[in-house]
Scaffold this active site. Structure first.
Site, PDB file in Angstrom:
ATOM      1  N   CYS A   1     -10.123   2.478  11.783  1.00  0.00           N
ATOM      2  CA  CYS A   1     -10.748   0.706  11.800  1.00  0.00           C
ATOM      3  C   CYS A   1     -11.638   0.469  11.444  1.00  0.00           C
ATOM      4  CB  CYS A   1      -9.972   0.422  12.677  1.00  0.00           C
ATOM      5  SG  CYS A   1      -9.944  -1.226  12.983  1.00  0.00           S
TER       6      CYS A   1
ATOM      7  N   THR B   1      -2.474   0.967   9.823  1.00  0.00           N
ATOM      8  CA  THR B   1      -3.260   0.481   8.791  1.00  0.00           C
ATOM      9  C   THR B   1      -3.587   1.113   7.490  1.00  0.00           C
ATOM     10  OG1 THR B   1      -4.797   2.740   9.288  1.00  0.00           O
ATOM     11  CG2 THR B   1      -5.288   0.963  10.856  1.00  0.00           C
TER      12      THR B   1
ATOM     13  N   SER C   1       1.053  -1.208   0.200  1.00  0.00           N
ATOM     14  CA  SER C   1       0.007  -0.264  -0.344  1.00  0.00           C
ATOM     15  C   SER C   1       0.555   1.500   0.083  1.00  0.00           C
ATOM     16  CB  SER C   1      -1.054   0.277   1.077  1.00  0.00           C
ATOM     17  OG  SER C   1      -1.865  -1.130   1.280  1.00  0.00           O
TER      18      SER C   1
ATOM     19  N   VAL D   1      14.881  -7.031  -1.083  1.00  0.00           N
ATOM     20  CA  VAL D   1      15.630  -6.290  -0.201  1.00  0.00           C
ATOM     21  C   VAL D   1      16.516  -7.720   0.352  1.00  0.00           C
ATOM     22  CG1 VAL D   1      16.471  -4.305   1.403  1.00  0.00           C
ATOM     23  CG2 VAL D   1      14.466  -4.441  -0.720  1.00  0.00           C
TER      24      VAL D   1
ATOM     25  N   CYS E   1      -3.574  -2.957  11.842  1.00  0.00           N
ATOM     26  CA  CYS E   1      -5.541  -3.548  11.715  1.00  0.00           C
ATOM     27  C   CYS E   1      -5.543  -3.697  13.024  1.00  0.00           C
ATOM     28  CB  CYS E   1      -6.194  -4.068  10.949  1.00  0.00           C
ATOM     29  SG  CYS E   1      -7.837  -3.520  10.894  1.00  0.00           S
TER      30      CYS E   1
HETATM   31  C1  LIG Z   1      -6.869  -8.978   8.368  1.00  0.00           C
HETATM   32  C2  LIG Z   1      -6.750  -7.615   7.470  1.00  0.00           C
HETATM   33  C3  LIG Z   1      -7.122  -6.586   8.085  1.00  0.00           C
HETATM   34  C4  LIG Z   1      -7.257  -4.906   7.361  1.00  0.00           C
HETATM   35  N1  LIG Z   1      -8.146  -4.412   7.879  1.00  0.00           N
HETATM   36  C5  LIG Z   1      -7.790  -2.891   7.793  1.00  0.00           C
HETATM   37  C6  LIG Z   1      -9.031  -1.906   7.424  1.00  0.00           C
HETATM   38  O1  LIG Z   1      -9.518  -2.297   7.793  1.00  0.00           O
HETATM   39  N2  LIG Z   1      -8.151  -0.600   7.473  1.00  0.00           N
HETATM   40  C7  LIG Z   1      -7.120  -0.469   7.277  1.00  0.00           C
HETATM   41  O2  LIG Z   1      -6.765   1.100   7.325  1.00  0.00           O
HETATM   42  N3  LIG Z   1      -6.032  -1.267   6.943  1.00  0.00           N
HETATM   43  C8  LIG Z   1      -6.464  -2.496   6.960  1.00  0.00           C
HETATM   44  N4  LIG Z   1      -5.770  -3.322   7.775  1.00  0.00           N
HETATM   45  C9  LIG Z   1      -4.017  -3.694   7.336  1.00  0.00           C
HETATM   46  C10 LIG Z   1      -3.069  -2.825   6.060  1.00  0.00           C
HETATM   47  O3  LIG Z   1      -3.815  -3.196   5.181  1.00  0.00           O
HETATM   48  C11 LIG Z   1      -1.762  -2.489   6.316  1.00  0.00           C
HETATM   49  O4  LIG Z   1      -1.829  -1.559   7.127  1.00  0.00           O
HETATM   50  C12 LIG Z   1      -1.330  -1.966   4.953  1.00  0.00           C
HETATM   51  O5  LIG Z   1      -1.208  -3.171   4.006  1.00  0.00           O
HETATM   52  C13 LIG Z   1      -0.090  -1.617   5.170  1.00  0.00           C
HETATM   53  O6  LIG Z   1       0.710  -1.077   4.008  1.00  0.00           O
HETATM   54  P1  LIG Z   1       2.186  -1.071   3.973  1.00  0.00           P
HETATM   55  O7  LIG Z   1       2.774  -0.979   2.844  1.00  0.00           O
HETATM   56  O8  LIG Z   1       3.175  -0.605   4.949  1.00  0.00           O
HETATM   57  O9  LIG Z   1       2.700  -2.573   4.048  1.00  0.00           O
HETATM   58  P2  LIG Z   1       1.806  -3.836   3.110  1.00  0.00           P
HETATM   59  O10 LIG Z   1       1.304  -3.594   2.406  1.00  0.00           O
HETATM   60  O11 LIG Z   1       1.652  -4.914   3.702  1.00  0.00           O
HETATM   61  O12 LIG Z   1       3.596  -4.033   2.216  1.00  0.00           O
HETATM   62  C14 LIG Z   1       4.930  -4.123   2.519  1.00  0.00           C
HETATM   63  C15 LIG Z   1       5.065  -5.124   0.975  1.00  0.00           C
HETATM   64  O13 LIG Z   1       6.719  -4.960   1.607  1.00  0.00           O
HETATM   65  C16 LIG Z   1       6.777  -5.770   0.593  1.00  0.00           C
HETATM   66  N5  LIG Z   1       8.446  -6.165   1.101  1.00  0.00           N
HETATM   67  C17 LIG Z   1       8.614  -7.379   2.421  1.00  0.00           C
HETATM   68  N6  LIG Z   1       9.622  -8.116   1.981  1.00  0.00           N
HETATM   69  C18 LIG Z   1      10.473  -7.532   1.431  1.00  0.00           C
HETATM   70  C19 LIG Z   1      11.495  -7.748   1.463  1.00  0.00           C
HETATM   71  N7  LIG Z   1      12.372  -7.831   1.780  1.00  0.00           N
HETATM   72  N8  LIG Z   1      12.349  -6.844   0.088  1.00  0.00           N
HETATM   73  C20 LIG Z   1      11.357  -6.025  -0.590  1.00  0.00           C
HETATM   74  N9  LIG Z   1      10.028  -5.847  -0.832  1.00  0.00           N
HETATM   75  C21 LIG Z   1       9.333  -6.571   0.572  1.00  0.00           C
HETATM   76  C22 LIG Z   1       5.830  -6.903   0.659  1.00  0.00           C
HETATM   77  O14 LIG Z   1       5.991  -8.206  -0.480  1.00  0.00           O
HETATM   78  C23 LIG Z   1       4.964  -5.706   0.714  1.00  0.00           C
HETATM   79  O15 LIG Z   1       4.058  -5.961  -1.299  1.00  0.00           O
HETATM   80  C24 LIG Z   1      -5.603  -4.722   7.212  1.00  0.00           C
HETATM   81  C25 LIG Z   1      -4.512  -5.585   7.297  1.00  0.00           C
HETATM   82  C26 LIG Z   1      -5.050  -7.170   7.473  1.00  0.00           C
HETATM   83  C27 LIG Z   1      -4.276  -8.840   7.341  1.00  0.00           C
END
Ligand SMILES: Cc1cc2nc3c(=O)[nH]c(=O)nc-3n(C[C@H](O)[C@H](O)[C@H](O)COP(=O)(O)OP(=O)(O)OC[C@H]3O[C@@H](n4cnc5c(N)ncnc54)[C@H](O)[C@@H]3O)c2cc1C
Length: 438
Positions: free
Chosen positions: A367, A333, A41, A106, A189
């Site tokens: 949330c 989130t 995200s 990475v 979340c």
């Molecule tokens: C069941 C569930 C329900 C949820 N409900 C909600 C909700 O209702 N509302 C809300 O706002 N949020 C919700 N969330 C939370 C939300 O999905 C996350 O907070 C959000 O996706 C965080 O974004 P991010 O980019 O930090 O991490 P992520 O979207 O998890 O992305 C991390 C990325 O890093 C990549 N990555 C990992 N390690 C490496 C590496 N070594 N090298 C290169 N790439 C790597 C992964 O492949 C991934 O694509 C929910 C999550 C879950 C699991």
């Protein structure tokens, strides 16, 4: 689990789109003005914003996965309200056109050398770095998992591989305990572990099996939800619907062959309790990604150490962070990612002009607490754990409109707004709805 991972590689959409999109391993180009780590995200929304700021040719994103997930949908998938296919799209289709996709993992970040090392042995140097690596799930920290997922009656909405198992366990429920857990770590979340309990309760009522079920929520936390206004409403629901909430109970073992879950009492070390289940929903322990934890970018606990207002790294001024991987003291989130993305965009554009960052992140997070197949309590709050509600109504009350927002509007906002760098959270609308007073 290995078989499930294997299946994911052959997601039909991936094969189709990866033929249309050019991606490369790191060796094609070794230096980028803006390098984004992680294409989830936070990584995709910042790639889109950085493309607008400095041109696509200057931006690269490192992401190994062929598939991008809209994780918030998994709450509804686990309860059979949405199909799992709707939660994923090929990564190639969400990377902004012209931005380089480095399809690698990475392995190490060296911020003193402005260099990232990937698992295929390549080095990529950068002028500016955005870290968006998310967090790590640790099913393996619970004895008996992940292999326990091979048995029926157990599922977890926290991963693509196990979310449909939740729905299967719910459909096959006959009689006994339906048990839901919350681990003894930070989570993403924080509402999701209990949303599936409310949905399961509603499903068992709808299908006439609720009288045969004891619904149990065992949480490591000392509270039902961290924000009092919403916790009060949730306690009312729990009492009205006869859901048993046990605080300070931490899942430490699953004996899937015997359908037993073992909990430790966090207030009485050494005291454990075994609960026999007919259905078990596991929220796994979570922690910082090891790539950050082992680097100079981490704080003491292993999270990316950023300024809570500007999202700039505290010691490396050309490094920034967004999302679950950071130590921002707010709930993790996608809604928080949206608000952070607007601030981070502004911070970086100021730094590129040698000016001081002037926009401050207030900790906004949200949330949607799904309480049935037609109702949601929309929790929105800030760093001070104060409600920061968008709509001029009492959002602590269960609402049908908010359910529609969660199930139908938010996914569209995610795919077409956030991932394109066009959605920076509801701040402007909040001001409008409250006549500029909030
Ligand atoms: C069941 C569930 C329900 C949820 N409900 C909600 C909700 O209702 N509302 C809300 O706002 N949020 C919700 N969330 C939370 C939300 O999905 C996350 O907070 C959000 O996706 C965080 O974004 P991010 O980019 O930090 O991490 P992520 O979207 O998890 O992305 C991390 C990325 O890093 C990549 N990555 C990992 N390690 C490496 C590496 N070594 N090298 C290169 N790439 C790597 C992964 O492949 C991934 O694509 C929910 C999550 C879950 C699991």
């Amino acid at each position: 689990m290995a078989a499930l991972h294997h299946l994911r590689q052959y997601h039909p959409l991936c094969i189709a789109v990866s033929k249309l999109h050019t991606s490369s391993h790191a060796s094609a180009k070794q230096h980028y003005k803006m390098l984004v780590l992680g294409g989830g995200s936070g990584g995709i929304t910042m790639s889109a914003r950085m493309k607008r700021l400095m041109g696509a040719e200057n931006v690269a994103v490192v992401e190994p996965s062929e598939v991008h997930y809209y994780q918030p949908l998994w709450t509804l998938v686990g309860a059979g309200a949405k199909s799992v296919a709707l939660s994923s799209r090929p990564t190639a289709s969400v990377i902004p056109s012209g931005v380089k996709w480095v399809k690698s993992k990475v392995q190490e970040v060296n911020p003193d050398k402005n260099t990232v090392y990937t698992d295929d042995g390549s080095q990529i140097s950068y002028e500016y770095l955005i870290v968006a690596l998310g967090l790590q799930l640790h099913y393996e920290k619970i004895k008996g998992l992940p292999e326990g997922f091979e048995h029926p009656k157990i599922g977890s909405n926290y991963s693509f591989e196990t979310v449909e198992k939740t729905w299967k366990a719910l459909q096959n429920f006959k009689e006994g305990n339906a048990v839901f857990t919350f681990p003894n770590t930070p989570v993403k979340c924080a509402g999701a572990p209990q949303k599936i309990m409310y949905l399961s309760d509603a499903f068992l009522r709808k299908t006439g099996r609720r009288a045969q079920a004891k619904v149990i929520y065992n949480t490591s936390l000392p509270v039902l939800f961290g924000i009092k206004k919403y916790a009060d409403s949730l306690w009312d629901i729990v009492k009205r619907r006869d859901l048993q909430v046990n605080l300070r109970q931490n899942l430490i073992e699953v004996r899937a062959d015997k359908k037993e879950a073992v909990f430790e009492n966090l207030d009485k070390p050494g005291e454990t309790k075994v609960i026999e289940y007919e259905m078990l929903h596991v929220t796994p322990p979570m922690g910082p990604t090891l790539v950050i934890k082992g680097s100079a970018l981490a704080d003491e606990a292993g999270w990316l150490d950023v300024d809570k207002e500007t999202l700039q790294h505290k010691r490396y001024p050309n490094v920034f962070g967004i999302g679950d991987c950071t130590n921002l003291p707010t709930a993790k989130t996608a809604a928080a990612v949206a608000a952070q993305s607007a601030v981070l965009h502004r911070t970086i554009s100021k730094i590129l002009k040698n000016e001081k960052p002037d926009k401050k992140y207030d900790g906004y997070t949200s949330c949607p607490l799904v309480t049935s197949y037609s109702t949601v309590i929309l929790a929105e709050y800030d760093y001070n754990a104060e409600p920061l509600e968008t709509f001029p109504i009492n959002q602590a009350k269960e609402s049908r409109i908010m359910y529609h927002m969660k199930a139908d509007i938010m996914p569209q906002l995610y795919w077409h707004g956030l991932l394109r760098g066009l959605w920076g959270g509801p701040g402007p609308y909040r001001k409008l709805f409250h006549l500029g007073m909030k």
